[in-house]
Design a protein around this motif. Structure first.
Motif: not given
Length: 73
Positions: A31-36
């Motif tokens: 989630l932190a790398q790819c987004g919500p």
């Protein structure tokens, strides 16, 4: 010693090993790398576990590649 997929710090350099699990820790990292909009699906989970050498940076990059091509990013 095996990597603790539940509690160890995951970085882009963390190698996918034979004990890889799709844990909440993995999901938080992605989630932190790819987004919500990040979510796992069966096809992507199969790609992660296909036995090819890869690290978590490769996983994040592949998710972004697949979803940018699909116009989902």
């Amino acid at each position: 010693m095996d990597f603790d997929w539940h509690g160890s710090t995951i970085t882009r350099h963390t190698v996918i090993d034979a004990n890889y699990r799709n844990t909440q820790n993995v999901r938080r990292f992605l989630l932190a790398q790819c987004g919500p909009k990040f979510k796992l699906d069966r096809e992507f989970m199969a790609w992660i576990g296909d036995g090819a050498v890869k690290n978590m940076g490769d996983v994040a990059d592949e998710w972004m590649r697949r979803h940018n091509q699909a116009g989902d990013a």
